[in-house]
Design a protein around this motif. Structure first.
Motif, short mmCIF file in Angstrom:
data_model
loop_
_atom_site.label_atom_id
_atom_site.label_comp_id
_atom_site.label_asym_id
_atom_site.label_seq_id
_atom_site.Cartn_x
_atom_site.Cartn_y
_atom_site.Cartn_z
N MET A 1 0.82 -1.15 -0.04
CA MET A 1 -0.22 0.13 0.06
C MET A 1 0.87 1.26 0.00
O MET A 1 1.69 1.31 0.80
N THR A 2 0.48 2.29 -0.88
CA THR A 2 1.50 3.36 -1.06
C THR A 2 0.77 4.35 -0.13
O THR A 2 -0.39 4.71 0.18
N ILE A 3 1.36 4.91 0.92
CA ILE A 3 1.17 5.74 2.13
C ILE A 3 1.29 7.26 1.80
O ILE A 3 2.36 7.75 1.39
N ASP A 4 0.04 8.05 1.85
CA ASP A 4 0.43 9.62 1.59
C ASP A 4 0.60 10.18 2.98
O ASP A 4 -0.45 9.96 3.89
N TYR A 5 1.68 10.40 3.17
CA TYR A 5 2.36 10.81 4.68
C TYR A 5 2.38 12.37 4.95
O TYR A 5 2.69 12.83 5.83
N ARG A 6 1.54 12.97 4.08
CA ARG A 6 1.73 14.50 4.20
C ARG A 6 1.47 14.96 5.44
O ARG A 6 2.11 15.98 6.13
N LEU A 7 0.15 14.75 6.06
CA LEU A 7 -0.20 15.39 7.15
C LEU A 7 -0.58 14.27 8.35
O LEU A 7 -1.92 13.71 7.62
N ASN A 8 -0.05 14.02 9.20
CA ASN A 8 -0.57 13.15 10.11
C ASN A 8 -0.84 13.40 11.66
O ASN A 8 -0.10 13.62 12.34
N PRO A 9 -2.05 14.00 11.72
CA PRO A 9 -2.49 14.50 12.98
C PRO A 9 -2.46 13.18 13.93
O PRO A 9 -3.05 12.15 13.81
N ILE A 10 -1.98 13.42 15.18
CA ILE A 10 -2.30 12.42 16.20
C ILE A 10 -3.04 12.66 17.32
O ILE A 10 -2.97 13.45 17.96
N VAL A 11 -4.33 11.72 17.15
CA VAL A 11 -5.32 12.07 18.28
C VAL A 11 -4.85 11.36 19.62
O VAL A 11 -4.90 10.04 19.71
N ASP A 12 -4.15 11.93 20.42
CA ASP A 12 -3.59 11.45 21.78
C ASP A 12 -4.78 11.55 22.72
O ASP A 12 -5.31 12.16 22.68
N ALA A 13 -4.67 10.38 23.72
CA ALA A 13 -5.85 10.54 25.00
C ALA A 13 -5.58 11.55 25.77
O ALA A 13 -6.56 12.13 26.43
N GLN B 1 7.69 25.67 11.36
CA GLN B 1 8.66 24.83 10.97
C GLN B 1 8.42 23.87 9.73
O GLN B 1 9.59 23.16 9.30
N VAL B 2 7.20 23.89 9.13
CA VAL B 2 6.92 23.25 8.06
C VAL B 2 7.91 23.27 6.93
O VAL B 2 8.44 22.42 6.44
N PRO B 3 8.27 24.43 6.57
CA PRO B 3 9.03 24.59 5.14
C PRO B 3 10.42 23.95 5.62
O PRO B 3 11.02 23.36 4.54
N GLU B 4 10.89 24.58 6.69
CA GLU B 4 12.29 23.82 6.85
C GLU B 4 12.30 22.25 7.12
O GLU B 4 13.41 21.74 6.70
N VAL B 5 11.42 21.66 7.68
CA VAL B 5 11.50 20.18 7.72
C VAL B 5 11.36 19.36 6.38
O VAL B 5 11.80 18.52 6.11
N ILE B 6 10.36 20.23 5.63
CA ILE B 6 10.19 19.78 4.21
C ILE B 6 11.28 19.78 3.39
O ILE B 6 11.84 18.83 2.69
N ALA B 7 12.03 20.96 3.62
CA ALA B 7 13.21 21.30 2.77
C ALA B 7 14.44 20.37 3.24
O ALA B 7 15.40 19.93 2.61
N ALA B 8 14.33 19.75 4.42
CA ALA B 8 15.33 18.90 5.16
C ALA B 8 15.24 17.69 4.42
O ALA B 8 15.92 16.61 4.74
N ALA C 1 11.53 15.78 4.54
CA ALA C 1 10.61 15.10 5.08
C ALA C 1 9.44 15.07 3.91
O ALA C 1 9.25 15.83 3.27
N ASP C 2 8.77 14.24 3.97
CA ASP C 2 7.42 13.84 3.06
C ASP C 2 6.28 14.24 3.72
O ASP C 2 5.26 14.30 2.98
N GLY C 3 6.37 14.70 5.07
CA GLY C 3 4.99 15.18 5.67
C GLY C 3 5.56 15.37 7.06
O GLY C 3 6.65 15.10 7.48
N VAL C 4 4.70 15.79 7.94
CA VAL C 4 4.68 16.08 9.19
C VAL C 4 3.69 15.13 10.16
O VAL C 4 2.49 15.33 9.68
N ALA C 5 4.13 14.68 11.45
CA ALA C 5 3.19 14.45 12.54
C ALA C 5 2.94 15.43 13.57
O ALA C 5 4.11 16.31 13.82
N VAL C 6 1.55 15.82 13.65
CA VAL C 6 1.48 16.94 14.51
C VAL C 6 0.18 16.52 15.59
O VAL C 6 -0.65 15.97 15.32
N ILE C 7 0.45 17.20 16.96
CA ILE C 7 -0.75 17.06 17.77
C ILE C 7 -1.19 18.30 18.43
O ILE C 7 -2.02 19.05 17.82
#
Length: 219
Positions: free
Chosen positions: A1-13, A175-182, A184-190
């Motif tokens: 399965m090809t994963i689109d990892y662009r934006l991974n919000p984490i729903v934390d307890a 921080q999005v532009p700099e981590v993508i420029a480094a 990253a294919d996407g980010v995980a965010v809470i």
């Protein structure tokens, strides 16, 4: 399965003070998220299965898959699309055998040894971090920083050129532009999404900025 990892919000307890986790998940899924992760470091197995099922049901029909942090048993019982595993969790090969060939298996990378492990694991994606300091969880390891991220990203690319690789920890909109420029294919965010004044608008802005950054030069 090809994963689109662009934006991974984490729903934390730990977001329970904000609102119902399933409602938060569907809000993100409808506003630019490409992968949802459910994370709970303290709940009982029964509580986790109940919450994971609720999240899965809420986002059904959005096209956004759900992975469960750490717990293969919870992912299996809840009918999630897969798991996200750390170095101390079940190994990827066993997780895939239990969840099936179509399951999403995401792996955390913090060190060069982790990168070697992931490169041999036939994972669906990897997530490097923490990149920056974060208050969302206790982390005994120092942040890898952008230079460390670039080094680990290069190691992963050498092992598996097509592996989607995300960045996590302390990532807000600035921080999005700099981590993508480094690399990253996407980010995980809470917190930067779910503790924003307008969750939907912030999620959309993350996705917009990620898409723009991915069109630019990258390491």
């Amino acid at each position: 399965m090809t994963i689109d990892y662009r934006l991974n919000p984490i729903v934390d307890a730990g977001l329970a003070d904000i609102g119902d986790l399933a409602e938060l998940a569907v809000l993100a899924a409808k506003n630019g998220a490409t992968l949802i992760q459910y994370r709970d470091k303290n709940g009982t197995t029964g509580e986790m299965i109940k919450r994971a099922k609720a999240v899965r049901t809420a986002i059904d029909g959005t096209g956004v898959p759900l992975v469960v942090n750490d717990r293969v048993d919870v992912a299996l019982a809840a009918g999630a699309h897969g798991v996200h595993l750390g170095a101390d969790d079940m190994d990827a090969a066993t997780a895939r055998r239990l969840l099936g060939p179509a399951a999403i298996i995401g792996l955390t990378v913090k060190t060069p040894a982790d990168a070697i492990r992931v490169g041999q694991a036939h994972a669906s994606y990897a997530c490097i971090g923490g990149v920056f300091e974060t208050l969302s969880k206790r982390n005994p390891d120092a942040p890898v920083g952008l230079d460390g991220f670039r080094q680990l990203r290069a190691q992963l690319r050498a092992a598996d050129p097509g592996l989607p690789v995300g960045a996590i920890a302390g990532i807000g909109l600035p921080q999005v532009p700099e981590v993508i420029a480094a690399g990253a294919d996407g980010v995980a965010v809470i917190s930067a999404i779910f503790r924003a004044a307008d969750i939907a608008a912030t999620c959309r802005e993350f996705r917009r900025m990620i898409d723009i950054a991915l069109e630019g030069p990258r390491s």
